[in-house]
Design a protein around this motif. Sequence first.
Motif, PDB file in Angstrom:
ATOM      1  N   LEU A   1       7.678   5.679  13.354  1.00 18.11           N
ATOM      2  CA  LEU A   1       7.521   4.866  12.157  1.00 18.11           C
ATOM      3  C   LEU A   1       8.192   5.594  10.996  1.00 18.11           C
ATOM      4  O   LEU A   1       7.756   6.666  10.585  1.00 18.11           O
ATOM      5  CB  LEU A   1       6.030   4.690  11.891  1.00 18.11           C
ATOM      6  N   PHE A   2       9.316   5.020  10.543  1.00 16.26           N
ATOM      7  CA  PHE A   2       9.998   5.545   9.359  1.00 16.26           C
ATOM      8  C   PHE A   2       9.500   4.723   8.184  1.00 16.26           C
ATOM      9  O   PHE A   2       9.795   3.528   8.096  1.00 16.26           O
ATOM     10  CB  PHE A   2      11.512   5.396   9.488  1.00 16.26           C
ATOM     11  N   VAL A   3       8.739   5.336   7.314  1.00 20.44           N
ATOM     12  CA  VAL A   3       8.150   4.578   6.214  1.00 20.44           C
ATOM     13  C   VAL A   3       8.990   4.791   4.959  1.00 20.44           C
ATOM     14  O   VAL A   3       9.261   5.931   4.571  1.00 20.44           O
ATOM     15  CB  VAL A   3       6.687   4.995   5.968  1.00 20.44           C
ATOM     16  N   GLN A   4       9.419   3.695   4.371  1.00 21.96           N
ATOM     17  CA  GLN A   4      10.221   3.745   3.147  1.00 21.96           C
ATOM     18  C   GLN A   4       9.274   3.659   1.958  1.00 21.96           C
ATOM     19  O   GLN A   4       8.648   2.616   1.743  1.00 21.96           O
ATOM     20  CB  GLN A   4      11.190   2.559   3.134  1.00 21.96           C
ATOM     21  N   PRO A   5       9.155   4.748   1.168  1.00 15.30           N
ATOM     22  CA  PRO A   5       8.327   4.633  -0.029  1.00 15.30           C
ATOM     23  C   PRO A   5       9.068   3.804  -1.082  1.00 15.30           C
ATOM     24  O   PRO A   5       9.992   4.299  -1.711  1.00 15.30           O
ATOM     25  CB  PRO A   5       8.122   6.081  -0.488  1.00 15.30           C
TER      26      PRO A   5
ATOM     27  N   LYS B   1       2.597  12.747  16.277  1.00 17.10           N
ATOM     28  CA  LYS B   1       3.322  13.800  15.575  1.00 17.10           C
ATOM     29  C   LYS B   1       3.679  13.316  14.170  1.00 17.10           C
ATOM     30  O   LYS B   1       4.357  12.298  14.018  1.00 17.10           O
ATOM     31  CB  LYS B   1       4.586  14.151  16.359  1.00 17.10           C
ATOM     32  N   VAL B   2       3.215  14.024  13.170  1.00 17.50           N
ATOM     33  CA  VAL B   2       3.666  13.751  11.806  1.00 17.50           C
ATOM     34  C   VAL B   2       4.868  14.647  11.570  1.00 17.50           C
ATOM     35  O   VAL B   2       4.754  15.881  11.628  1.00 17.50           O
ATOM     36  CB  VAL B   2       2.581  14.044  10.753  1.00 17.50           C
ATOM     37  N   ILE B   3       6.016  14.032  11.344  1.00 17.88           N
ATOM     38  CA  ILE B   3       7.268  14.788  11.327  1.00 17.88           C
ATOM     39  C   ILE B   3       7.688  15.133   9.911  1.00 17.88           C
ATOM     40  O   ILE B   3       8.114  16.244   9.613  1.00 17.88           O
ATOM     41  CB  ILE B   3       8.351  13.952  12.036  1.00 17.88           C
TER      42      ILE B   3
ATOM     43  N   TYR C   1       6.576  10.965   5.307  1.00 15.12           N
ATOM     44  CA  TYR C   1       6.622   9.516   5.515  1.00 15.12           C
ATOM     45  C   TYR C   1       7.178   9.155   6.904  1.00 15.12           C
ATOM     46  O   TYR C   1       7.665   8.046   7.092  1.00 15.12           O
ATOM     47  CB  TYR C   1       7.461   8.850   4.414  1.00 15.12           C
ATOM     48  N   THR C   2       7.125  10.068   7.829  1.00 15.25           N
ATOM     49  CA  THR C   2       7.615   9.779   9.186  1.00 15.25           C
ATOM     50  C   THR C   2       6.590  10.244  10.205  1.00 15.25           C
ATOM     51  O   THR C   2       6.142  11.394  10.154  1.00 15.25           O
ATOM     52  CB  THR C   2       8.950  10.496   9.466  1.00 15.25           C
TER      53      THR C   2
ATOM     54  N   VAL D   1       0.874  -1.175   0.000  1.00 21.43           N
ATOM     55  CA  VAL D   1       0.000   0.000   0.000  1.00 21.43           C
ATOM     56  C   VAL D   1       0.910   1.223   0.000  1.00 21.43           C
ATOM     57  O   VAL D   1       2.087   1.118   0.361  1.00 21.43           O
ATOM     58  CB  VAL D   1      -0.931  -0.005   1.247  1.00 21.43           C
ATOM     59  N   SER D   2       0.394   2.361  -0.399  1.00 25.13           N
ATOM     60  CA  SER D   2       1.190   3.592  -0.322  1.00 25.13           C
ATOM     61  C   SER D   2       1.591   3.865   1.120  1.00 25.13           C
ATOM     62  O   SER D   2       0.784   3.708   2.040  1.00 25.13           O
ATOM     63  CB  SER D   2       0.357   4.763  -0.843  1.00 25.13           C
ATOM     64  N   GLY D   3       2.826   4.313   1.308  1.00 26.68           N
ATOM     65  CA  GLY D   3       3.289   4.646   2.646  1.00 26.68           C
ATOM     66  C   GLY D   3       2.473   5.747   3.303  1.00 26.68           C
ATOM     67  O   GLY D   3       2.385   5.820   4.530  1.00 26.68           O
ATOM     68  N   LEU D   4       1.852   6.596   2.486  1.00 28.37           N
ATOM     69  CA  LEU D   4       1.032   7.668   3.063  1.00 28.37           C
ATOM     70  C   LEU D   4      -0.220   7.079   3.728  1.00 28.37           C
ATOM     71  O   LEU D   4      -0.680   7.572   4.757  1.00 28.37           O
ATOM     72  CB  LEU D   4       0.637   8.685   1.988  1.00 28.37           C
ATOM     73  N   ARG D   5      -0.760   6.011   3.146  1.00 24.80           N
ATOM     74  CA  ARG D   5      -1.887   5.305   3.765  1.00 24.80           C
ATOM     75  C   ARG D   5      -1.464   4.725   5.115  1.00 24.80           C
ATOM     76  O   ARG D   5      -2.222   4.700   6.074  1.00 24.80           O
ATOM     77  CB  ARG D   5      -2.351   4.158   2.874  1.00 24.80           C
ATOM     78  N   LEU D   6      -0.233   4.216   5.149  1.00 20.89           N
ATOM     79  CA  LEU D   6       0.286   3.618   6.376  1.00 20.89           C
ATOM     80  C   LEU D   6       0.386   4.668   7.485  1.00 20.89           C
ATOM     81  O   LEU D   6      -0.006   4.436   8.624  1.00 20.89           O
ATOM     82  CB  LEU D   6       1.657   3.000   6.095  1.00 20.89           C
ATOM     83  N   VAL D   7       0.913   5.837   7.120  1.00 23.68           N
ATOM     84  CA  VAL D   7       1.020   6.921   8.095  1.00 23.68           C
ATOM     85  C   VAL D   7      -0.371   7.293   8.596  1.00 23.68           C
ATOM     86  O   VAL D   7      -0.607   7.429   9.800  1.00 23.68           O
ATOM     87  CB  VAL D   7       1.723   8.153   7.476  1.00 23.68           C
TER      88      VAL D   7
END
Lengths: 215, 298
Positions: B198-202, B173-175, B178-179, B102-108
Amino acid sequence: MITLYDYELSGNCYKLRLLMSFLGVDHTVVPVDFYPGREHKADWFLKLNPLGQLPVLQDDDLLLRDAQAILVYLAAKYDTSDCWYPRDNPALLGEINQWLAFADGITGTASAARLHDALFYDFDIEAARAGAHRLFRILDEHLWFGEQEGRDWICSAAHPTVADIACFPYVMLSEEGGISRQDYPAIRRWCDRVKRIKGFIVMSGVFPAGPAKAA
Amino acid sequence: MSAPSCNDRALLNDWHVVADCLALTLDVPFTTRLMGVDLIVTRSVLDTRIVRADTGHRVCSEGRYGFVWACLGKPERDPFYVRESDEIDRHLLSGGSIAVNVSGLRLVENFLDMGHFPFVHTGWLGEEPHTEVLPYNVTVTEEDEILATECKFYQPIASPTAQQGMLVDYTYKVIRPYTVALYKSNPVHPTRMDVIVLFVQPVDEDNCVAHSYLCYLKDGMEAAAVRSFMQLIFAQDKPILENQVPKRLPLDPRAETPIRADIVSIKYRRWLGERAITYGAIPLHVASSAGVNGRMEG
């Protein structure tokens, strides 16, 4: 006392948690850091299982590895109803063991695909998926013909056996390996029946049956 | 097959986690993908080297928090500084890197959502009938981070050591796009917070890897239990995330119907749009033109 060396995301460990829940057998759990810690390859664990695989179960002095073998042991020892592994029915035992071996094939394909997709295992993903589809097709046809004969479970009995438990987890988790169950309606109905067995528990990635009545 | 590459400058010039150091074997190349670009990560005794598979060119790399970081462009700032990583009474560990389709933005966005707790994390982070998300505050800080405070939720098993249900205090906190970080009251020391970043790798627009960094107070908590709890919860979200349609995050406010509990995600989508983040998203203008041309409306 039973101790299960366990990893939450392992379908093979889940088979044992599931059977022990059905049987109401008490046990303690030792969590093994399978990922990313690779604790199943650590020296202390290799002494329990030189193959470096989960699950391992200890019951007093008995130490066992292999999910299917442990299912057989637990059912033979603790199932007072003698339904899950009926010791006095040779034909049914043969059938059950045939499907326990089949379950190992599901692990080698559907579970491998899931490990590849989610945890970066270096497997041939196309071969794993194709292998899983081949097995799912066989299982789906078997279950479909069973339904025509009024049989709800994998083996020829009026009740589920350890064969159903052995096949269930990695079928249920297959989509995490990119293996859709869209084309296997009899498998989907059977999964729903397994979820409605009294004492059913979930693992992460498996959800309980919906509130609708059984199909 | 090459995936479409990323044109968002803010993402190209930022750092992204691409591997957990624990997963790397010395001198054995590890292949991964960042924003459509295949990368080869090789860890040796001396350093960690990351090269592009297509051109063989080296890209900027960095090691921090037990992860390997890459920047495809020119780094404009450092990776996010996790202040709690300096506190010696905390476990500092990776929760395990897990790939999600899924897109990492969905994950965030899912990470920010409390509304799903009773339904997806039943018996752990929520349970019926305690389904209501109480009002909380959302602001954008001077550092341009989204901050959600005064989040409260009743949780039956809020942490690896929880003995009973409790009303848990959260701060989100949305930093970076994707973090995202979660600060959660510690059951033993109520004035201090356990932290999950959560460091999300796209990987590409429809795929990501979740690299979680866990900073839990050690008191009464085993490292293995912290990791196991994180994976248990995360694996409950995974099938839900992978079944989201569309896989990318729509930034058009009319694309999906939010409720009051979603104010932080409304803010997140708007914040992404205002910062011209398109990678992993369905940008506003694309969504609305598809609405005019591609669909029957009303």
